[in-house]
Motif scaffolding. Structure first.
Motif, PDB file in Angstrom:
ATOM      1  N   LEU A   8      41.571  21.672  18.797  1.00 31.08           N
ATOM      2  CA  LEU A   8      42.281  21.108  19.940  1.00 31.08           C
ATOM      3  C   LEU A   8      43.504  21.936  20.317  1.00 31.08           C
ATOM      4  N   PHE A   9      44.178  22.494  19.321  1.00 25.28           N
ATOM      5  CA  PHE A   9      45.418  23.215  19.580  1.00 25.28           C
ATOM      6  C   PHE A   9      45.254  24.730  19.484  1.00 25.28           C
ATOM      7  N   MET A  10      44.011  25.199  19.489  1.00 25.30           N
ATOM      8  CA  MET A  10      43.762  26.638  19.421  1.00 25.30           C
ATOM      9  C   MET A  10      44.249  27.314  20.701  1.00 25.30           C
ATOM     10  N   GLU A  11      44.919  28.431  20.541  1.00 23.75           N
ATOM     11  CA  GLU A  11      45.452  29.159  21.698  1.00 23.75           C
ATOM     12  C   GLU A  11      44.317  29.734  22.535  1.00 23.75           C
ATOM     13  N   ILE A  12      44.412  29.557  23.827  1.00 25.64           N
ATOM     14  CA  ILE A  12      43.401  30.105  24.739  1.00 25.64           C
ATOM     15  C   ILE A  12      43.550  31.620  24.808  1.00 25.64           C
ATOM     16  N   ILE A  13      42.452  32.331  24.676  1.00 29.51           N
ATOM     17  CA  ILE A  13      42.471  33.787  24.785  1.00 29.51           C
ATOM     18  C   ILE A  13      42.525  34.163  26.259  1.00 29.51           C
ATOM     19  N   THR A  14      43.500  34.950  26.631  1.00 30.87           N
ATOM     20  CA  THR A  14      43.668  35.367  28.025  1.00 30.87           C
ATOM     21  C   THR A  14      43.200  36.806  28.213  1.00 30.87           C
ATOM     22  N   ALA A  15      43.108  37.223  29.473  1.00 31.04           N
ATOM     23  CA  ALA A  15      42.683  38.590  29.787  1.00 31.04           C
ATOM     24  C   ALA A  15      43.715  39.595  29.282  1.00 31.04           C
ATOM     25  N   VAL A  16      43.265  40.802  29.003  1.00 27.23           N
ATOM     26  CA  VAL A  16      44.140  41.888  28.574  1.00 27.23           C
ATOM     27  C   VAL A  16      45.120  42.211  29.700  1.00 27.23           C
ATOM     28  N   ARG A  17      46.361  42.520  29.340  1.00 24.73           N
ATOM     29  CA  ARG A  17      47.370  42.840  30.350  1.00 24.73           C
ATOM     30  C   ARG A  17      46.896  44.004  31.223  1.00 24.73           C
ATOM     31  N   GLY A  18      46.993  43.810  32.528  1.00 23.84           N
ATOM     32  CA  GLY A  18      46.562  44.848  33.454  1.00 23.84           C
ATOM     33  C   GLY A  18      45.093  44.761  33.837  1.00 23.84           C
ATOM     34  N   PHE A  19      44.384  43.768  33.298  1.00 27.27           N
ATOM     35  CA  PHE A  19      42.976  43.542  33.629  1.00 27.27           C
ATOM     36  C   PHE A  19      42.883  42.198  34.338  1.00 27.27           C
ATOM     37  N   LYS A  20      42.188  42.154  35.452  1.00 19.80           N
ATOM     38  CA  LYS A  20      42.222  40.986  36.331  1.00 19.80           C
ATOM     39  C   LYS A  20      40.827  40.416  36.553  1.00 19.80           C
ATOM     40  N   ASP A  21      40.742  39.084  36.492  1.00 16.75           N
ATOM     41  CA  ASP A  21      39.515  38.408  36.909  1.00 16.75           C
ATOM     42  C   ASP A  21      39.480  38.338  38.429  1.00 16.75           C
ATOM     43  N   VAL A  22      38.314  38.552  39.006  1.00 14.30           N
ATOM     44  CA  VAL A  22      38.128  38.396  40.449  1.00 14.30           C
ATOM     45  C   VAL A  22      37.303  37.135  40.662  1.00 14.30           C
ATOM     46  N   LEU A  23      37.923  36.125  41.252  1.00  5.93           N
ATOM     47  CA  LEU A  23      37.325  34.795  41.350  1.00  5.93           C
ATOM     48  C   LEU A  23      36.952  34.463  42.790  1.00  5.93           C
ATOM     49  N   PRO A  24      36.024  33.501  42.969  1.00  4.63           N
ATOM     50  CA  PRO A  24      35.798  33.000  44.328  1.00  4.63           C
ATOM     51  C   PRO A  24      37.066  32.341  44.847  1.00  4.63           C
ATOM     52  N   PRO A  25      37.409  32.435  46.143  1.00  6.64           N
ATOM     53  CA  PRO A  25      36.613  33.079  47.204  1.00  6.64           C
ATOM     54  C   PRO A  25      36.889  34.570  47.374  1.00  6.64           C
ATOM     55  N   GLU A  26      37.746  35.152  46.492  1.00  7.85           N
ATOM     56  CA  GLU A  26      38.041  36.577  46.637  1.00  7.85           C
ATOM     57  C   GLU A  26      36.784  37.431  46.472  1.00  7.85           C
ATOM     58  N   THR A  27      35.873  37.006  45.590  1.00  4.44           N
ATOM     59  CA  THR A  27      34.636  37.761  45.395  1.00  4.44           C
ATOM     60  C   THR A  27      33.815  37.847  46.674  1.00  4.44           C
ATOM     61  N   GLU A  28      33.930  36.815  47.514  1.00  4.80           N
ATOM     62  CA  GLU A  28      33.187  36.840  48.777  1.00  4.80           C
ATOM     63  C   GLU A  28      33.725  37.939  49.687  1.00  4.80           C
ATOM     64  N   LYS A  29      35.058  38.139  49.681  1.00  6.55           N
ATOM     65  CA  LYS A  29      35.640  39.225  50.462  1.00  6.55           C
ATOM     66  C   LYS A  29      35.222  40.579  49.885  1.00  6.55           C
ATOM     67  N   TRP A  30      35.208  40.687  48.554  1.00  3.41           N
ATOM     68  CA  TRP A  30      34.783  41.946  47.915  1.00  3.41           C
ATOM     69  C   TRP A  30      33.352  42.290  48.321  1.00  3.41           C
ATOM     70  N   ARG A  31      32.487  41.268  48.296  1.00  2.44           N
ATOM     71  CA  ARG A  31      31.089  41.527  48.663  1.00  2.44           C
ATOM     72  C   ARG A  31      30.984  41.966  50.115  1.00  2.44           C
ATOM     73  N   TYR A  32      31.767  41.346  50.988  1.00  2.00           N
ATOM     74  CA  TYR A  32      31.779  41.725  52.410  1.00  2.00           C
ATOM     75  C   TYR A  32      32.216  43.183  52.574  1.00  2.00           C
ATOM     76  N   ILE A  33      33.254  43.590  51.841  1.00  2.00           N
ATOM     77  CA  ILE A  33      33.729  44.982  51.914  1.00  2.00           C
ATOM     78  C   ILE A  33      32.658  45.931  51.411  1.00  2.00           C
ATOM     79  N   GLU A  34      32.048  45.599  50.269  1.00  2.00           N
ATOM     80  CA  GLU A  34      31.006  46.455  49.695  1.00  2.00           C
ATOM     81  C   GLU A  34      29.819  46.596  50.639  1.00  2.00           C
ATOM     82  N   GLU A  35      29.392  45.495  51.234  1.00  7.25           N
ATOM     83  CA  GLU A  35      28.240  45.533  52.140  1.00  7.25           C
ATOM     84  C   GLU A  35      28.566  46.322  53.412  1.00  7.25           C
TER      85      GLU A  35
END
Length: 428
Positions: A8-35
């Motif tokens: 219950l009290f285990m620390e959540i593992i976060t992303a490495v500093r300087g590394f970013k998750d790309v989440l919806p709806p931003e991924t939709e813009k990325w796909r639009y740019i790529e296409e």
């Protein structure tokens, strides 16, 4: 128990500093740019290539230049279990040329146009719009040593950026000359800075020895003040380089393309020669560069291949996505159909219909949680579904269902046996 408390009290593992998750709806813009990039680049004759994330370290040492900040300070390099030095790619051009040479693509065509996109890695200080894992769109033309090729690549780039509706774009171009131009320029720079070396930052003092042209890339204000009256490479261009650059400009002028000559613009990689360019956006603060690129007439040779010229550019995806307006929404942004279910007995029929339609290429969503009709209609609205099919026990018994147009706020009754054909017809 103690195990439960620990979980219950285990620390959540976060992303490495300087590394970013790309989440919806931003991924939709990325796909639009790529296409959009893929569509425009292929129209200009480019083909897609995909290269590994991991390469031999020597590729970047020889390709980018051992005296560059990237190689000296920023690469993610390690020795693997086979005692081989490997590096996560910090840029794409060297990898594309390695593949070009390894597979002898120069034997199949005199002009090779390639593009790729994906993550790159540099361990630099994370800041707004700059990450240690970042993404680039990269395009390269290998073969012709022709100023029209330079202009064509720049035209394609500007067409792509304008297609994304980026406002306030500024194109800057320069010529970095060649091996004939640079020795007298280096001598002039050394002469100009003689006695002022100690006033320069440590990076500029190092660059003065390894690659004097790079001192113009310094962002330290005191260095910029010292260099404000320094000699410029454009005054040392040999006749062939001068003629090449004039033809690039005249080719761009054919299309009334606005650009500015920037004699102090240099690139951070040692392989560039002759034409170089950057596109900036006025409203994006200090980090306003959208894309940079240029010609590299000896890189293929320096990596062990024949003496073949090249030119390319790299677009920083994160910064481009931040500058790109949200794409205009249309019916394709959400599912065509949402199936709202009333009662357990309707679930199997809805589940069967939902997935049969998906297998026929129709975007359909449904709720698995047994929520109220009101909650399901709210979810359909949130998903921007074009239609909602209301399917309950009464509809199953009567072999009829209500199909609601979410945009027109109208509904019609359709027979269960005709639902698939009706929905597929709406998709058309």
């Amino acid at each position: 128990s103690e195990n439960l408390k620990r979980l219950l009290f285990m620390e959540i593992i976060t992303a490495v500093r300087g590394f970013k998750d790309v989440l919806p709806p931003e991924t939709e813009k990325w796909r639009y740019i790529e296409e959009t990039a893929r569509d425009i680049f292929q129209t200009f004759g480019f083909r897609e290539i995909r290269v590994p994330l991991l390469e031999k370290t020597a590729l970047f040492q020889r390709g980018i230049g051992e005296s560059t900040d990237i190689v000296e300070k920023e690469m993610y390099t390690f020795v693997d279990r086979g005692d081989e030095s490997l590096t996560l790619r910090p840029e794409a051009t060297a990898s594309v040329i390695r593949a070009y040479l390894e597979h002898a693509l120069y034997n199949t065509e005199t002009v090779t146009k390639l593009f790729t996109s994906g993550p790159m890695f540099r361990r630099e200080r994370p800041q707004k719009g700059r990450y240690r894992q970042f993404h680039q769109i990269d395009a390269e033309i290998l073969g012709p040593d022709d100023p029209h090729t330079d202009a064509e690549l720049i035209l394609m780039l500007m067409h792509f950026l304008k297609k994304l509706e980026l406002p306030h774009l500024n194109l800057e171009i320069n010529s970095l000359g060649c091996d004939q131009c640079r020795p007298p320029f280096r001598a002039a720079i050394h002469s100009f800075l003689r006695g002022q070396e100690e006033k320069l930052c440590s990076d500029c003092r190092r660059r003065l020895v390894t690659n004097p042209l790079r001192v113009f890339d310094c962002k330290v204000e005191s260095c910029a003040a010292i260099l404000s009256g320094a000699p410029l490479l454009q005054d040392f261009l040999c006749p062939p380089c001068r003629e090449h650059f004039v033809k690039v400009q005249s080719s761009l002028d054919l299309f009334d393309l606005c650009y500015r000559l920037n004699p102090k613009m240099v690139r951070g990689l040692d392989y560039y020669t002759r034409t170089t360019f950057e596109v900036t956006q006025e409203s994006h603060g200090a980090q306003n560069a959208v894309v940079g690129g240029g010609r590299y007439d000896h890189l293929v040779r320096d990596l062990g291949g024949p003496d073949i010229s090249g030119i390319g550019f790299a677009i920083g995806f994160e910064r481009l996505a931040a500058m790109t307006p949200k794409p205009k929404t249309d019916a394709s942004d959400g599912p065509l159909l949402f199936i709202a279910i009333l009662g357990d007995s309707a679930f199997d029929e809805a589940f069967r219909l939902c997935n049969r339609l998906r297998m026929k290429g129709v975007r359909v969503e449904m709720d698995h949680g047994g929520r109220s009709l009101k909650s399901q209609m709210k979810r359909a609205d949130k998903l921007q579904s074009v239609y909602t099919l209301i399917l309950g026990e009464r509809e199953i018994a009567e072999k009829k269902a209500l199909l609601r147009n979410m945009r027109a706020s109208t509904q019609t009754e359709i027979h269960l046996d005709q639902i698939e054909e009706t929905i597929i017809e709406l998709e058309r």
